[in-house]
Design a protein around this motif. Sequence first.
Motif, PDB file in Angstrom:
ATOM      1  N   PHE A  72      17.376  44.678  -2.923  1.00 20.32           N
ATOM      2  CA  PHE A  72      18.155  43.345  -2.629  1.00 20.32           C
ATOM      3  C   PHE A  72      17.914  42.503  -1.202  1.00 20.32           C
ATOM      4  O   PHE A  72      18.589  41.405  -1.115  1.00 20.32           O
ATOM      5  N   LEU A  73      17.675  43.654  -0.544  1.00 15.74           N
ATOM      6  CA  LEU A  73      16.645  43.369   0.730  1.00 15.74           C
ATOM      7  C   LEU A  73      15.664  43.333   0.444  1.00 15.74           C
ATOM      8  O   LEU A  73      14.887  42.746   1.964  1.00 15.74           O
ATOM      9  N   ARG A  74      14.554  42.899  -0.469  1.00 16.12           N
ATOM     10  CA  ARG A  74      13.109  43.430  -0.196  1.00 16.12           C
ATOM     11  C   ARG A  74      12.751  44.564   0.639  1.00 16.12           C
ATOM     12  O   ARG A  74      11.581  43.803   1.484  1.00 16.12           O
ATOM     13  N   LYS A  75      13.182  45.436   0.961  1.00 17.88           N
ATOM     14  CA  LYS A  75      12.903  46.539   2.122  1.00 17.88           C
ATOM     15  C   LYS A  75      11.775  47.349   1.557  1.00 17.88           C
ATOM     16  O   LYS A  75      11.633  47.904   0.807  1.00 17.88           O
ATOM     17  N   ARG A  76      10.519  48.011   2.430  1.00 15.43           N
ATOM     18  CA  ARG A  76       9.620  48.509   2.220  1.00 15.43           C
ATOM     19  C   ARG A  76       9.877  49.696   2.397  1.00 15.43           C
ATOM     20  O   ARG A  76      10.275  49.363   4.541  1.00 15.43           O
ATOM     21  N   SER A 139      26.599  52.426  -0.579  1.00 18.51           N
ATOM     22  CA  SER A 139      25.594  51.449  -0.244  1.00 18.51           C
ATOM     23  C   SER A 139      25.470  50.040  -0.874  1.00 18.51           C
ATOM     24  O   SER A 139      24.849  49.401   0.513  1.00 18.51           O
ATOM     25  N   PHE A 140      25.678  49.611  -1.330  1.00 20.44           N
ATOM     26  CA  PHE A 140      26.239  48.110  -1.738  1.00 20.44           C
ATOM     27  C   PHE A 140      26.591  47.288  -0.226  1.00 20.44           C
ATOM     28  O   PHE A 140      26.380  46.850   0.195  1.00 20.44           O
ATOM     29  N   LEU A 141      28.291  47.952   0.419  1.00 22.67           N
ATOM     30  CA  LEU A 141      29.053  48.322   1.550  1.00 22.67           C
ATOM     31  C   LEU A 141      27.439  47.958   2.848  1.00 22.67           C
ATOM     32  O   LEU A 141      27.713  46.466   3.420  1.00 22.67           O
ATOM     33  N   SER A 142      26.840  48.683   2.597  1.00 25.14           N
ATOM     34  CA  SER A 142      25.821  48.450   3.430  1.00 25.14           C
ATOM     35  C   SER A 142      25.295  47.517   4.025  1.00 25.14           C
ATOM     36  O   SER A 142      24.524  46.853   4.830  1.00 25.14           O
ATOM     37  N   ILE A 143      24.376  47.350   2.548  1.00 20.28           N
ATOM     38  CA  ILE A 143      23.788  45.561   1.946  1.00 20.28           C
ATOM     39  C   ILE A 143      24.921  44.357   2.408  1.00 20.28           C
ATOM     40  O   ILE A 143      24.329  43.579   3.213  1.00 20.28           O
ATOM     41  N   LEU A 144      25.992  44.731   2.281  1.00 20.15           N
ATOM     42  CA  LEU A 144      26.806  43.633   2.887  1.00 20.15           C
ATOM     43  C   LEU A 144      26.892  42.932   4.087  1.00 20.15           C
ATOM     44  O   LEU A 144      27.114  42.257   5.016  1.00 20.15           O
ATOM     45  N   GLN A 145      26.627  44.173   4.532  1.00 23.01           N
ATOM     46  CA  GLN A 145      27.193  43.820   6.048  1.00 23.01           C
ATOM     47  C   GLN A 145      25.836  43.662   7.210  1.00 23.01           C
ATOM     48  O   GLN A 145      26.024  43.145   8.003  1.00 23.01           O
TER      49      GLN A 145
END
Length: 145
Positions: A72-76, A139-145
């Motif tokens: 979702f965040l395209r992190k590497r 994990s989804f909550l951390s992405i939302l934040q």
Amino acid sequence: ARAKGRSVLAAWRSWRILYPLVPIRVYLLHDLIYFVVSTVNNKALAYKISMPLHLLFRSGSLLVSMVLGSIFLRKRYSTRQVFAVIAVTIGVLGATYLSGRESVSESSSSTPDAQVNATANHEWFIGITMLSAVLFLLSFLSILQ
């Protein structure tokens, strides 16, 4: 101290009202997810999940956070980070497996009935499934934040 001749209401109106940049529904979604996570975490303890396993299982969120972050965040992530997370996840899975065997063997030592063992194993599996769902929600909550 209030200026002479001005009412409290006039002073209140003169202040700038700042409107939130983030819509209130986003905050409500965060609160709802946090409430569900807390409730399911507490409820999982009723399904033959030991407290040490419960605490250890929460360490498994590293892998889920890494996967969801890359999607979702395209992190590497570096190779070192990936191997470290895989090592922690293998440790969590091993401890979970051994805890499951231990919980079933404890119930079988007290009663040799196969149906009781199957019920204990089923309850433990439900608890692990609940904790797994919580990992994804956190994990989804951390992405939302």
